[in-house]
Design a protein around this motif. Structure first.
Motif, mmCIF file in Angstrom:
data_model
loop_
_atom_site.group_PDB
_atom_site.id
_atom_site.type_symbol
_atom_site.label_atom_id
_atom_site.label_comp_id
_atom_site.label_asym_id
_atom_site.label_seq_id
_atom_site.Cartn_x
_atom_site.Cartn_y
_atom_site.Cartn_z
ATOM 1 N N LYS A 9 0.840 -1.208 0.000
ATOM 2 C CA LYS A 9 0.000 0.000 0.000
ATOM 3 C C LYS A 9 0.870 1.252 0.000
ATOM 4 O O LYS A 9 0.593 2.210 -0.738
ATOM 5 C CB LYS A 9 -0.905 0.001 1.238
ATOM 6 C CG LYS A 9 -2.265 -0.583 1.012
ATOM 7 C CD LYS A 9 -3.077 -0.429 2.271
ATOM 8 C CE LYS A 9 -4.545 -0.385 1.983
ATOM 9 N NZ LYS A 9 -5.326 -0.299 3.203
ATOM 10 N N ILE A 10 1.913 1.240 0.844
ATOM 11 C CA ILE A 10 2.814 2.406 0.948
ATOM 12 C C ILE A 10 3.444 2.701 -0.412
ATOM 13 O O ILE A 10 3.430 3.841 -0.883
ATOM 14 C CB ILE A 10 3.920 2.140 2.009
ATOM 15 C CG1 ILE A 10 3.336 2.222 3.416
ATOM 16 C CG2 ILE A 10 5.086 3.125 1.867
ATOM 17 C CD1 ILE A 10 4.253 1.686 4.500
ATOM 18 N N PHE A 11 3.972 1.671 -1.052
ATOM 19 C CA PHE A 11 4.652 1.905 -2.332
ATOM 20 C C PHE A 11 3.670 2.324 -3.432
ATOM 21 O O PHE A 11 4.026 3.133 -4.285
ATOM 22 C CB PHE A 11 5.473 0.676 -2.745
ATOM 23 C CG PHE A 11 6.773 0.606 -2.003
ATOM 24 C CD1 PHE A 11 7.803 1.493 -2.305
ATOM 25 C CD2 PHE A 11 6.978 -0.307 -0.992
ATOM 26 C CE1 PHE A 11 8.999 1.463 -1.616
ATOM 27 C CE2 PHE A 11 8.178 -0.348 -0.290
ATOM 28 C CZ PHE A 11 9.188 0.540 -0.601
ATOM 29 N N ALA A 12 2.456 1.785 -3.366
ATOM 30 C CA ALA A 12 1.458 2.214 -4.356
ATOM 31 C C ALA A 12 1.112 3.683 -4.149
ATOM 32 O O ALA A 12 1.026 4.450 -5.119
ATOM 33 C CB ALA A 12 0.201 1.349 -4.222
ATOM 34 N N ASN A 13 0.950 4.095 -2.899
ATOM 35 C CA ASN A 13 0.618 5.499 -2.601
ATOM 36 C C ASN A 13 1.744 6.438 -3.016
ATOM 37 O O ASN A 13 1.493 7.500 -3.578
ATOM 38 C CB ASN A 13 0.329 5.679 -1.107
ATOM 39 C CG ASN A 13 -0.978 5.042 -0.702
ATOM 40 O OD1 ASN A 13 -1.837 4.807 -1.540
ATOM 41 N ND2 ASN A 13 -1.131 4.737 0.567
ATOM 42 N N ILE A 14 2.990 6.059 -2.709
ATOM 43 C CA ILE A 14 4.129 6.926 -3.062
ATOM 44 C C ILE A 14 4.270 6.999 -4.589
ATOM 45 O O ILE A 14 4.593 8.036 -5.151
ATOM 46 C CB ILE A 14 5.439 6.440 -2.397
ATOM 47 C CG1 ILE A 14 5.329 6.542 -0.872
ATOM 48 C CG2 ILE A 14 6.647 7.257 -2.881
ATOM 49 C CD1 ILE A 14 6.468 5.924 -0.098
ATOM 50 N N ARG A 15 3.990 5.888 -5.237
ATOM 51 C CA ARG A 15 4.051 5.871 -6.704
ATOM 52 C C ARG A 15 2.912 6.686 -7.325
ATOM 53 O O ARG A 15 2.970 7.089 -8.478
ATOM 54 C CB ARG A 15 3.972 4.417 -7.184
ATOM 55 C CG ARG A 15 4.473 4.190 -8.587
ATOM 56 C CD ARG A 15 4.158 2.772 -9.004
ATOM 57 N NE ARG A 15 5.159 1.824 -8.547
ATOM 58 C CZ ARG A 15 6.256 1.526 -9.218
ATOM 59 N NH1 ARG A 15 6.509 2.109 -10.360
ATOM 60 N NH2 ARG A 15 7.107 0.639 -8.756
ATOM 61 N N GLY A 16 1.849 6.874 -6.526
ATOM 62 C CA GLY A 16 0.711 7.663 -7.006
ATOM 63 C C GLY A 16 -0.295 6.834 -7.787
ATOM 64 O O GLY A 16 -1.011 7.361 -8.631
ATOM 65 N N ILE A 17 -0.339 5.529 -7.496
ATOM 66 C CA ILE A 17 -1.322 4.671 -8.177
ATOM 67 C C ILE A 17 -2.267 4.067 -7.143
ATOM 68 O O ILE A 17 -1.933 3.980 -5.963
ATOM 69 C CB ILE A 17 -0.651 3.530 -8.984
ATOM 70 C CG1 ILE A 17 0.249 2.666 -8.072
ATOM 71 C CG2 ILE A 17 0.122 4.070 -10.160
ATOM 72 C CD1 ILE A 17 0.671 1.356 -8.664
ATOM 73 N N ASN A 18 -3.447 3.672 -7.608
ATOM 74 C CA ASN A 18 -4.368 2.979 -6.714
ATOM 75 C C ASN A 18 -3.972 1.516 -6.641
ATOM 76 O O ASN A 18 -3.684 0.896 -7.675
ATOM 77 C CB ASN A 18 -5.803 3.091 -7.230
ATOM 78 C CG ASN A 18 -6.344 4.479 -7.033
ATOM 79 O OD1 ASN A 18 -6.071 5.130 -6.022
ATOM 80 N ND2 ASN A 18 -7.076 4.962 -8.015
ATOM 81 N N LEU A 19 -3.948 0.991 -5.442
ATOM 82 C CA LEU A 19 -3.585 -0.416 -5.270
ATOM 83 C C LEU A 19 -4.714 -1.280 -5.829
ATOM 84 O O LEU A 19 -5.850 -1.212 -5.347
ATOM 85 C CB LEU A 19 -3.347 -0.725 -3.794
ATOM 86 C CG LEU A 19 -2.831 -2.111 -3.467
ATOM 87 C CD1 LEU A 19 -1.383 -2.268 -3.899
ATOM 88 C CD2 LEU A 19 -2.940 -2.398 -1.976
ATOM 89 N N ASN A 20 -4.383 -2.052 -6.857
ATOM 90 C CA ASN A 20 -5.367 -2.974 -7.432
ATOM 91 C C ASN A 20 -5.427 -4.198 -6.515
ATOM 92 O O ASN A 20 -4.651 -5.144 -6.663
ATOM 93 C CB ASN A 20 -4.929 -3.353 -8.852
ATOM 94 C CG ASN A 20 -5.950 -4.201 -9.570
ATOM 95 O OD1 ASN A 20 -6.817 -4.805 -8.946
ATOM 96 N ND2 ASN A 20 -5.849 -4.245 -10.884
ATOM 97 N N GLU A 21 -6.345 -4.140 -5.561
ATOM 98 C CA GLU A 21 -6.362 -5.154 -4.499
ATOM 99 C C GLU A 21 -6.566 -6.571 -5.035
ATOM 100 O O GLU A 21 -5.929 -7.511 -4.575
ATOM 101 C CB GLU A 21 -7.438 -4.809 -3.466
ATOM 102 C CG GLU A 21 -7.091 -3.540 -2.711
ATOM 103 C CD GLU A 21 -7.875 -3.377 -1.432
ATOM 104 O OE1 GLU A 21 -8.619 -4.292 -1.058
ATOM 105 O OE2 GLU A 21 -7.725 -2.309 -0.805
ATOM 106 N N ALA A 22 -7.465 -6.693 -6.009
ATOM 107 C CA ALA A 22 -7.742 -8.033 -6.552
ATOM 108 C C ALA A 22 -6.483 -8.619 -7.201
ATOM 109 O O ALA A 22 -6.142 -9.782 -6.980
ATOM 110 C CB ALA A 22 -8.868 -7.938 -7.572
#
Lengths: 121, 221
Positions: A12-25
């Protein structure tokens, strides 16, 4: 990876820093493939080196990149882990460019084209 | 960019709450430094100028003991390269700066409260001037400490290099803040402290601009 966070928190942290939504599925499917689904809420500091290596693959794949570059992708992995990596490389290689740098013969067998660097000396 | 920087700050904040590296080292340093000063003073009464000087000395060395963690921790965990890949240099710098800024404000608030409780000459006559000095001084300290932390992160002797490199850069700020703190103790009016305030504002603006301009090179080298 931040060892004081769980695998899921790290993703989640890396997705947020990258500026993308975490594709949970997608991420959950990768966690299942890499046999980390049951340990996703455990702190990374409790992981073995093989588990950390498998988690790094999820970091590389979570944003669906068009080109994947792997350096010694199966180092630190047990047979089970290697099988998963080979499966992923085959699968991703169908639609993406995958470049692997390796000394392992088994790794090279996955490739459509093999360049031996000693030939270019 | 702000959202990404905030995510990085949030990560650092939660990481700090779990590991407590910086909080513990800052708290220990504050307690030890103030105790040593109090023991060495004994029953003697120190002057207001010495009180103001010692206040900023404790702030300087406390900052040196804890603020380097911002980039050193990334280097130690091997996450620098990952951050270089997934975020722009200004995103990383802003995230780290927000974290250090909050840490500096909290740390200096504790120091100020302890000083006001333990030092009899720590009596602020012009509170608004003291507050402004405190805020501007903290901003300058946080910006300079963050950029220096980025410079020393890859060095071998980080512990020694950090205060050595920080001292000449922070000296103009510390000296001016000592003077302004003394003014606030004396009850000097705002108008009479304009020159010193302009120096601190100028310092903050220059440090902030230079840091954002230079961070690209520091981060990628």
């Amino acid at each position: 990876m931040y060892e004081e966070f769980s695998a899921w928190e790290n993703l989640k942290i890396f997705a947020n820093i990258r500026g993308i939504n975490l594709n949970e599925a997608l991420v959950l499917s990768y966690l299942a493939k890499f046999l980390l689904e049951n340990r996703k809420d455990d702190l990374v500091k409790t992981y073995s080196s093989g588990m950390k290596q498998r988690l790094k693959f999820i970091f590389a794949l979570m944003h669906s990149p068009e080109v994947l570059i792997f350096d010694e992708p199966t180092s630190n992995l047990d047979e089970e882990g290697k099988k998963v990596v080979y499966e992923i490389v085959r699968e991703e290689g169908k639609s993406k460019i995958v470049i692997i740098a390796s000394n392992e013969v088994k790794d090279l067998e996955l490739c459509n084209e093999v360049l031996l660097l000693e030939k270019f000396k | 960019m702000i959202a990404k920087s905030y995510s990085l700050f949030k990560k650092d904040f939660h990481s700090e709450l779990r590991t407590r590296y910086a909080i513990n080292s800052l708290a220990m340093f504050i307690i030890v430094a103030i105790s040593v000063i109090l023991f060495s003073i004994g029953n003697e009464t120190i002057t207001t100028s010495l009180t103001a000087g010692l206040f900023w000395v404790v702030i300087f060395f406390t900052a040196m003991s804890g603020l380097a963690r911002a980039f050193v921790s990334e280097e130690e965990r091997g996450t620098t390269l990952t951050l270089q890949l997934i975020a722009s240099p200004s995103t990383v710098f802003t995230g780290k700066l927000i974290f250090n800024m909050i840490l500096v404000f909290c740390m200096n608030l504790v120091i100020a409260l302890l000083y006001s409780a333990l030092f009899e000459k720590f009596i602020v006559q012009n509170f608004s001037l003291f507050l402004l000095t405190f805020v501007l001084g903290n901003i300058g300290l946080a910006v300079a400490s963050t950029i220096i932390a980025a410079i020393i992160a890859k060095a071998g002797a980080k512990g020694t290099l950090y205060p050595v490199l920080s001292f000449p850069i922070l000296l103009p700020l510390i000296l001016t803040c000592v003077q302004l703190t003394l003014f606030s103790f004396d009850g000097t009016r705002f108008e009479e402290a304009k020159f010193e305030l302009a120096i601190v504002v100028g310092y903050d603006v220059i440090m902030l601009t230079a840091s954002y301009m230079l961070f690209d090179f520091i981060w990628k080298d």
